[in-house]
Design a protein around this motif. Structure first.
Motif, mmCIF file in Angstrom:
data_model
loop_
_atom_site.group_PDB
_atom_site.id
_atom_site.type_symbol
_atom_site.label_atom_id
_atom_site.label_comp_id
_atom_site.label_asym_id
_atom_site.label_seq_id
_atom_site.Cartn_x
_atom_site.Cartn_y
_atom_site.Cartn_z
ATOM 1 N N THR A 185 2.616 1.063 48.175
ATOM 2 C CA THR A 185 2.136 2.043 49.458
ATOM 3 C C THR A 185 2.681 2.375 50.649
ATOM 4 O O THR A 185 2.584 1.026 51.541
ATOM 5 C CB THR A 185 0.545 2.462 49.568
ATOM 6 N N GLU A 195 3.314 6.606 47.469
ATOM 7 C CA GLU A 195 3.202 5.435 46.713
ATOM 8 C C GLU A 195 4.647 5.700 46.130
ATOM 9 O O GLU A 195 4.823 6.617 45.236
ATOM 10 C CB GLU A 195 1.716 5.138 45.386
ATOM 11 N N THR A 226 -1.652 -3.465 43.482
ATOM 12 C CA THR A 226 -1.027 -2.424 44.394
ATOM 13 C C THR A 226 -0.829 -2.588 45.976
ATOM 14 O O THR A 226 -2.307 -3.863 46.285
ATOM 15 C CB THR A 226 -2.019 -1.114 44.345
ATOM 16 N N ARG A 270 0.694 -3.254 50.401
ATOM 17 C CA ARG A 270 1.051 -2.227 50.921
ATOM 18 C C ARG A 270 2.575 -2.186 50.809
ATOM 19 O O ARG A 270 2.915 -3.890 50.820
ATOM 20 C CB ARG A 270 0.746 -2.746 52.468
#
Length: 197
Positions: A129, A134, A154, A156
């Motif tokens: 992200t 995304e 998930t 960053r």
């Protein structure tokens, strides 16, 4: 000279000559480690598959045989790892410094690491992200259904960059809440062990 007087020869032997000998000994040990590391890399025989989906996409293979590393349109062997993503996600990640490549930690291929990766079965999806939304990268190990990841990670994009550089370990990313897992946590742990041990 009085009692307790410093003796130059003794001082030089202990503090100068001793440090020089120690440094030579340390360098010899480093050479031994470097020779073992080089042997591990020169013994690699592996194929990595890279797939870009969508317009302008395609399939490429990185065939590695020791120091003979070639990007080709035909695999030299069944791929140990398959990385796939959309062309749009790839372009966005390349521009951010993360483009398609080996998974974090996987850039340093050794005979031992390839053997550990070859034993894995499953698909892991990285969801990165950032300010532009995304971006996804699927990493497939073995002959499995790549369309359905067993596990999703998930995080960053900035943290993924830190993982790739070695500045952040997978364990620290999870402990600090920087990475979130969904699905088969055991697969993520196996991948982490294969890449980072």
């Amino acid at each position: 000279m009085g009692e307790g007087a410093l003796k130059p020869a003794t001082f030089l032997e202990e503090h100068v000559a001793g440090r020089i000998r120690k440094r030579i000994e340390d360098l010899r040990a480093q050479i031994g480690r470097l020779e073992r590391d080089l042997d591990e890399r020169l013994a690699v025989a592996a194929t990595l598959e890279f797939v870009l989906e969508g317009d302008g996409g395609g399939m490429w293979y990185v065939n590695v045989r020791g120091e003979d590393v070639r990007v080709e349109s035909i695999p030299a062997a069944p791929p140990v790892i398959r990385l796939s993503q959309t062309r749009a996600d790839w372009e966005a990640l390349v521009r951010s410094g993360l483009g398609m490549g080996t998974p974090p930690g996987g850039g340093d291929l050794t005979r031992t690491r390839v053997a550990r990766l070859a034993a894995l079965k499953g698909t892991l999806e990285f969801r990165l992200t950032g300010d532009d939304g995304e971006r996804r990268v699927r990493v497939q190990f073995g002959e499995v259904d790549a369309a359905t990841p067993r596990c999703a990670v998930t995080l960053r994009a900035d943290d993924a960059r830190r993982l790739q550089s070695g500045e952040l370990t997978p364990q620290a990313a999870f402990m600090q809440g920087l990475a979130r897992l969904e699905g088969d946590v055991a697969l993520a742990m196996q991948v982490g062990a294969a890449l980072f041990l």
